[in-house]
Design a protein around this motif. Structure first.
Motif, PDB file in Angstrom:
ATOM      1  N   HIS A  60      40.843  51.155  34.513  1.00 40.80           N
ATOM      2  CA  HIS A  60      41.016  52.600  34.384  1.00 40.80           C
ATOM      3  C   HIS A  60      40.747  53.246  35.736  1.00 40.80           C
ATOM      4  N   LYS A  61      41.274  54.426  35.948  1.00 43.38           N
ATOM      5  CA  LYS A  61      41.081  55.099  37.233  1.00 43.38           C
ATOM      6  C   LYS A  61      39.626  55.424  37.519  1.00 43.38           C
ATOM      7  N   THR A  62      38.779  55.461  36.477  1.00 34.31           N
ATOM      8  CA  THR A  62      37.356  55.727  36.674  1.00 34.31           C
ATOM      9  C   THR A  62      36.568  54.458  36.970  1.00 34.31           C
ATOM     10  N   LEU A  63      37.230  53.295  36.942  1.00 34.56           N
ATOM     11  CA  LEU A  63      36.578  52.023  37.223  1.00 34.56           C
ATOM     12  C   LEU A  63      36.918  51.610  38.658  1.00 34.56           C
ATOM     13  N   LYS A  64      35.882  51.513  39.508  1.00 32.18           N
ATOM     14  CA  LYS A  64      36.075  51.203  40.925  1.00 32.18           C
ATOM     15  C   LYS A  64      35.857  49.710  41.174  1.00 32.18           C
ATOM     16  N   VAL A  65      36.882  49.033  41.662  1.00 28.73           N
ATOM     17  CA  VAL A  65      36.796  47.601  41.955  1.00 28.73           C
ATOM     18  C   VAL A  65      36.307  47.418  43.382  1.00 28.73           C
ATOM     19  N   HIS A  66      35.261  46.583  43.566  1.00 26.27           N
ATOM     20  CA  HIS A  66      34.693  46.342  44.888  1.00 26.27           C
ATOM     21  C   HIS A  66      35.133  45.010  45.489  1.00 26.27           C
ATOM     22  N   SER A  67      35.305  43.984  44.659  1.00 29.72           N
ATOM     23  CA  SER A  67      35.747  42.683  45.156  1.00 29.72           C
ATOM     24  C   SER A  67      36.265  41.843  44.005  1.00 29.72           C
ATOM     25  N   VAL A  68      37.095  40.850  44.350  1.00 27.44           N
ATOM     26  CA  VAL A  68      37.644  39.920  43.365  1.00 27.44           C
ATOM     27  C   VAL A  68      37.555  38.507  43.928  1.00 27.44           C
ATOM     28  N   ASP A  69      36.977  37.588  43.161  1.00 29.07           N
ATOM     29  CA  ASP A  69      36.892  36.178  43.553  1.00 29.07           C
ATOM     30  C   ASP A  69      37.548  35.319  42.477  1.00 29.07           C
ATOM     31  N   ILE A  70      38.345  34.341  42.920  1.00 26.25           N
ATOM     32  CA  ILE A  70      38.997  33.393  42.025  1.00 26.25           C
ATOM     33  C   ILE A  70      38.378  32.024  42.268  1.00 26.25           C
ATOM     34  N   ILE A  71      37.823  31.424  41.220  1.00 29.36           N
ATOM     35  CA  ILE A  71      37.131  30.145  41.353  1.00 29.36           C
ATOM     36  C   ILE A  71      37.732  29.147  40.366  1.00 29.36           C
ATOM     37  N   THR A  72      38.125  27.980  40.859  1.00 29.36           N
ATOM     38  CA  THR A  72      38.710  26.948  40.006  1.00 29.36           C
ATOM     39  C   THR A  72      37.616  26.167  39.287  1.00 29.36           C
ATOM     40  N   SER A  73      38.021  25.299  38.375  1.00 28.69           N
ATOM     41  CA  SER A  73      37.055  24.521  37.590  1.00 28.69           C
ATOM     42  C   SER A  73      36.253  23.551  38.443  1.00 28.69           C
ATOM     43  N   ASN A  75      35.057  24.385  41.370  1.00 29.24           N
ATOM     44  CA  ASN A  75      34.314  25.277  42.283  1.00 29.24           C
ATOM     45  C   ASN A  75      35.018  25.534  43.605  1.00 29.24           C
ATOM     46  N   ARG A  76      36.317  25.452  43.595  1.00 24.82           N
ATOM     47  CA  ARG A  76      37.095  25.785  44.785  1.00 24.82           C
ATOM     48  C   ARG A  76      37.539  27.238  44.698  1.00 24.82           C
ATOM     49  N   THR A  77      37.433  27.952  45.816  1.00 19.00           N
ATOM     50  CA  THR A  77      37.822  29.359  45.849  1.00 19.00           C
ATOM     51  C   THR A  77      39.282  29.501  46.275  1.00 19.00           C
ATOM     52  N   ILE A  78      40.031  30.306  45.541  1.00 13.80           N
ATOM     53  CA  ILE A  78      41.424  30.600  45.887  1.00 13.80           C
ATOM     54  C   ILE A  78      41.478  31.978  46.530  1.00 13.80           C
ATOM     55  N   ASN A  79      42.033  32.058  47.720  1.00 15.74           N
ATOM     56  CA  ASN A  79      42.168  33.348  48.386  1.00 15.74           C
ATOM     57  C   ASN A  79      43.090  34.263  47.584  1.00 15.74           C
ATOM     58  N   ASN A  80      42.794  35.549  47.650  1.00 18.09           N
ATOM     59  CA  ASN A  80      43.604  36.504  46.900  1.00 18.09           C
ATOM     60  C   ASN A  80      43.610  37.858  47.579  1.00 18.09           C
ATOM     61  N   THR A  81      44.583  38.650  47.230  1.00 14.22           N
ATOM     62  CA  THR A  81      44.617  40.063  47.578  1.00 14.22           C
ATOM     63  C   THR A  81      44.808  40.835  46.272  1.00 14.22           C
ATOM     64  N   ILE A  96      46.290  41.080  40.930  1.00 13.83           N
ATOM     65  CA  ILE A  96      45.651  40.106  41.828  1.00 13.83           C
ATOM     66  C   ILE A  96      46.683  39.060  42.224  1.00 13.83           C
ATOM     67  N   LYS A  97      47.018  39.015  43.500  1.00 10.92           N
ATOM     68  CA  LYS A  97      47.979  38.044  44.024  1.00 10.92           C
ATOM     69  C   LYS A  97      47.231  36.871  44.638  1.00 10.92           C
ATOM     70  N   LEU A  98      47.592  35.659  44.238  1.00 11.27           N
ATOM     71  CA  LEU A  98      46.912  34.453  44.692  1.00 11.27           C
ATOM     72  C   LEU A  98      47.644  33.818  45.857  1.00 11.27           C
ATOM     73  N   SER A  99      46.895  33.138  46.710  1.00 12.39           N
ATOM     74  CA  SER A  99      47.495  32.461  47.859  1.00 12.39           C
ATOM     75  C   SER A  99      48.208  31.173  47.460  1.00 12.39           C
ATOM     76  N   GLU A 100      47.971  30.718  46.244  1.00 11.08           N
ATOM     77  CA  GLU A 100      48.636  29.526  45.714  1.00 11.08           C
ATOM     78  C   GLU A 100      48.836  29.687  44.222  1.00 11.08           C
ATOM     79  N   SER A 101      49.788  28.958  43.684  1.00 11.09           N
ATOM     80  CA  SER A 101      50.104  29.085  42.274  1.00 11.09           C
ATOM     81  C   SER A 101      49.135  28.294  41.403  1.00 11.09           C
ATOM     82  N   LEU A 102      48.915  28.799  40.214  1.00 10.98           N
ATOM     83  CA  LEU A 102      48.163  28.083  39.185  1.00 10.98           C
ATOM     84  C   LEU A 102      49.157  27.386  38.276  1.00 10.98           C
TER      85      LEU A 102
END
Length: 266
Positions: A60-73, A75-81, A96-102
């Motif tokens: 919602h417009k009243t919900l402010k997003v500060h960061s997003v992290d994508i973590i695989t099973s 424990n590998r982090t996937i870069n995202n924008t 959320i756009k990922l640097s690699e496909s799932l």
């Protein structure tokens, strides 16, 4: 033959729940009455149904997003924008756009740090508006599409999953949630943990914080309250609508069950 909810369209959600399916919500929240804010993070566990490089969530417009992290099973982090896009007057899209496909059957989690500042699903009351008149009160109301202002989610009744939560409140306040288990967390002052192991729609996740005390409600209410509560829990929410155009099914099923229970108790 598959379920109706497996194919039905829900125009009230922007989430791509046909590509990635939520399997659990975990909320870690800090309730601040001075600022009228709920801050912390939501960790969403997913299973990939179709190959994709994008995750779309309802916010919602009243919900402010500060960061997003994508973590695989593993424990590998996937870069995202990520980007917040307009959707309707009652919600926005967190894309959320990922640097690699799932790939299909991949298991991963999305951790979103955010602040909820209000919106239609988060309500704040002054002390004068409460029974005790001493402390303010906060509660959330998710039905029908309001919990997207409480936490990032796949805000559709077609999806069900369990949830857990850890909630920190100011001194003197007590939180409660729509969970089967809850209580103070050892070693963390003013922090409570909650757990609901049964799958429910996200609009049923609820939080209330205030000067709350337990009380006996008496034997008479047991006769009338329990059939209604059980009917809503096991019929209105278990066998439920796949989108909001079909919500009448919930109340119809509940009314039938209550009538049957009333007849059988005579």
């Amino acid at each position: 033959m598959g379920l109706h909810s497996d194919t039905v369209t829900d125009v009230a959600t922007v989430s791509n729940f046909r590509d990635v399916l939520i399997t659990k919500y975990h909320l870690n929240l800090d309730v601040n009455f001075d600022k009228r804010e709920i801050s912390g993070f939501a960790e969403l566990s997913f299973k990939t149904l179709k190959t994709t490089d994008c995750i779309r969530l309802d916010i919602h417009k009243t919900l402010k997003v500060h960061s997003v992290d994508i973590i695989t099973s593993d424990n590998r982090t996937i870069n995202n924008t990520y980007d917040v896009k307009p959707f309707t007057d009652y919600g926005s899209e967190l894309c959320i756009k990922l640097s690699e496909s799932l790939s299909t059957d991949d298991v991963f989690s999305v951790k979103v740090k955010y602040t909820a500042t209000g919106g239609p699903g988060v309500c704040w009351l002054e002390p004068e508006q409460t029974a005790g008149k001493k402390l303010p009160y906060m509660y959330t109301q998710g039905q029908s599409v309001c919990n997207r202002s409480f936490f990032p989610c796949q805000d559709t009744p077609a999806v069900k999953c369990p949830y857990t939560a850890e909630v920190t409140v100011p001194e003197g306040f007590v939180p409660v949630m729509s969970a089967s288990k809850g209580g103070p967390l050892s070693g963390k002052p003013n922090t409570y943990e909650f757990s609901l192991p049964y799958p429910v729609q996200c609009y049923l996740i609820a939080l209330a914080v205030g000067d709350l005390k337990s009380a006996q409600i008496g034997p008479r209410s047991k006769v009338w309250t329990e059939p209604c509560m059980l009917s809503h829990s096991w019929f209105g929410n278990l066998v439920t609508n796949a989108n909001w155009s079909e919500f009448w099914l919930n109340e119809f099923i509940v009314s039938v069950v209550i009538n049957l229970l009333s007849i059988s108790s005579r």
